[in-house]
Design an enzyme around this catalytic site. Structure first.
Site, PDB file in Angstrom:
ATOM      1  N   LEU A 246       0.685  -1.309   0.403  1.00  0.00           N
ATOM      2  CA  LEU A 246       0.223  -0.018   0.520  1.00  0.00           C
ATOM      3  C   LEU A 246       0.926   1.714  -0.257  1.00  0.00           C
ATOM      4  O   LEU A 246       2.009   1.524   0.861  1.00  0.00           O
ATOM      5  CB  LEU A 246      -1.256  -0.178   0.914  1.00  0.00           C
ATOM      6  N   HIS A 247       0.049   2.124  -0.922  1.00  0.00           N
ATOM      7  CA  HIS A 247       0.823   3.834  -1.112  1.00  0.00           C
ATOM      8  C   HIS A 247      -0.098   4.631  -0.504  1.00  0.00           C
ATOM      9  O   HIS A 247      -1.548   4.169  -0.554  1.00  0.00           O
ATOM     10  CB  HIS A 247       1.919   3.749  -2.318  1.00  0.00           C
TER      11      HIS A 247
ATOM     12  N   HIS B  52      -3.613   3.800  -2.847  1.00  0.00           N
ATOM     13  CA  HIS B  52      -4.188   3.470  -1.970  1.00  0.00           C
ATOM     14  C   HIS B  52      -5.133   4.159  -0.685  1.00  0.00           C
ATOM     15  O   HIS B  52      -6.173   3.878  -0.654  1.00  0.00           O
ATOM     16  CB  HIS B  52      -3.270   2.309  -0.786  1.00  0.00           C
TER      17      HIS B  52
ATOM     18  N   SER C  11       2.602   4.401  -7.636  1.00  0.00           N
ATOM     19  CA  SER C  11       2.288   2.246  -8.148  1.00  0.00           C
ATOM     20  C   SER C  11       3.149   1.574  -6.790  1.00  0.00           C
ATOM     21  O   SER C  11       4.277   2.023  -6.682  1.00  0.00           O
ATOM     22  CB  SER C  11       2.639   1.809  -9.659  1.00  0.00           C
ATOM     23  N   SER C  12       2.793   0.039  -6.729  1.00  0.00           N
ATOM     24  CA  SER C  12       3.245   0.253  -6.318  1.00  0.00           C
ATOM     25  C   SER C  12       4.666  -0.837  -6.314  1.00  0.00           C
ATOM     26  O   SER C  12       5.419  -0.732  -5.913  1.00  0.00           O
ATOM     27  CB  SER C  12       2.733  -1.189  -5.839  1.00  0.00           C
ATOM     28  N   ARG C  13       4.475  -1.121  -8.169  1.00  0.00           N
ATOM     29  CA  ARG C  13       5.592  -1.401  -8.686  1.00  0.00           C
ATOM     30  C   ARG C  13       7.125   0.089  -9.108  1.00  0.00           C
ATOM     31  O   ARG C  13       7.725  -0.648  -9.627  1.00  0.00           O
ATOM     32  CB  ARG C  13       5.320  -1.393 -10.367  1.00  0.00           C
TER      33      ARG C  13
END
EC number: 6.3.2.1
Length: 282
Positions: free
Chosen positions: A33-34, A37, A185-187
């Site tokens: 989560l960032h 989110h 983004s998590s990526r």
């Protein structure tokens, strides 16, 4: 905050909420989560009495050569963030809790997945609909919040809700960005320091194209081709960069007044895939 690992556990918790007359907001996630989110959670809190977050890295939406095994998994950190945001319950199942060893029934998508992310990721949206359909049946939320960054996902899920008669209201939250414009983004964790410096180039390209379209460009092909070349010169590998009709998700060759479009791009920078989009109403 309740942390539920099984379907029976989360159903019991939600049954208790509903017995008290509480409305349920739902934010489905794959974890890591960032701030993006967390902004979805905040919107869900505004729209419901209690918020449930799911954390599940869904194997069905990863292709054979994609990053399922390496996708960031940070459960304890995610739980801490959820608790800080006032989440009522987290559903964090294991794979065996969600999927049987063999599946006999699948969901297919027609037309809406032929372009944008669906064009280069076969089976991606079928996998998303499979898990979201399951989660809606398990959680039975009144409201569910998704992010605009994954706008094709939102629109396809919205169509599923209509066609499958799910009794849930969908909300699309604005894209949360870093100070330099990069969509969170998590990526993004995959980016090297040098790549992170270059990465906002996609956002800047979309900003420039949007300005030209709002300035009167109504046949954007040459503009798009030029901007693709510019991105490639900076080290990006283009998956797609185009303007799409918001209703059909088909590429739009000629832009018309009073219509809604999605200006969207997906690029590779090293091993990291970045996506972004702007909504344009003329």
């Amino acid at each position: 905050m309740d942390v539920c690992k099984t379907i029976d556990e989360i159903r019991g918790v939600i049954k208790a909420y509903k017995k008290e007359g509480k409305s349920v907001g739902f934010v489905p996630t794959m974890g890591a989560l960032h701030e993006g989110h967390l902004s979805l959670i905040q919107i869900a809190k505004e729209q419901s009495d209690v918020v449930v977050v799911s954390i599940f890295v869904n194997p069905e939406q990863f292709g054979p050569n994609e990053d399922f095994e390496n996708y960031p998994r940070e459960l304890q950190s995610d739980l801490d963030k959820c608790e800080s945001e006032g989440v009522a319950a987290v559903f964090a199942p294991n794979r065996d809790d969600i999927y049987d060893e063999k599946k006999f029934i699948r969901i297919e998508v027609d037309e809406l997945n032929r372009n944008m992310c669906g064009g280069s990721r076969p089976g991606f949206f079928e996998g998303i609909l499979l898990i979201v359909n399951k989660l809606f049946n398990i959680v039975e939320p009144d409201v569910a919040v998704f992010g605009q960054k994954d706008i094709q996902q939102f629109l396809i899920i919205n169509q599923m809700v209509k066609e499958f008669n799910h009794e849930v209201k969908l909300l699309m939250a604005p894209i949360k960005r870093a100070n330099d414009g990069l969509a969170l983004s998590s990526r993004n964790k995959y980016l090297s320091n040098e790549e992170r410096e270059i990465a906002p180039g996609l956002y800047r390209t979309l900003t420039y194209i949007e300005k030209q379209i709002r300035g009167g460009v109504d046949t954007p092909k040459l503009l798009l081709d030029h901007q693709k070349s510019e991105l490639e010169a900076k080290g990006f590998k283009i998956d797609y960069l185009n303007v799409f009709d918001k209703k059909t998700l088909q590429p739009a060759k000629v832009l018309k007044k009073s219509e809604e479009y999605i200006l969207a791009g997906a690029v590779w920078l090293g091993k990291t895939r970045l996506i972004d989009n702007f909504l344009i109403e003329l």
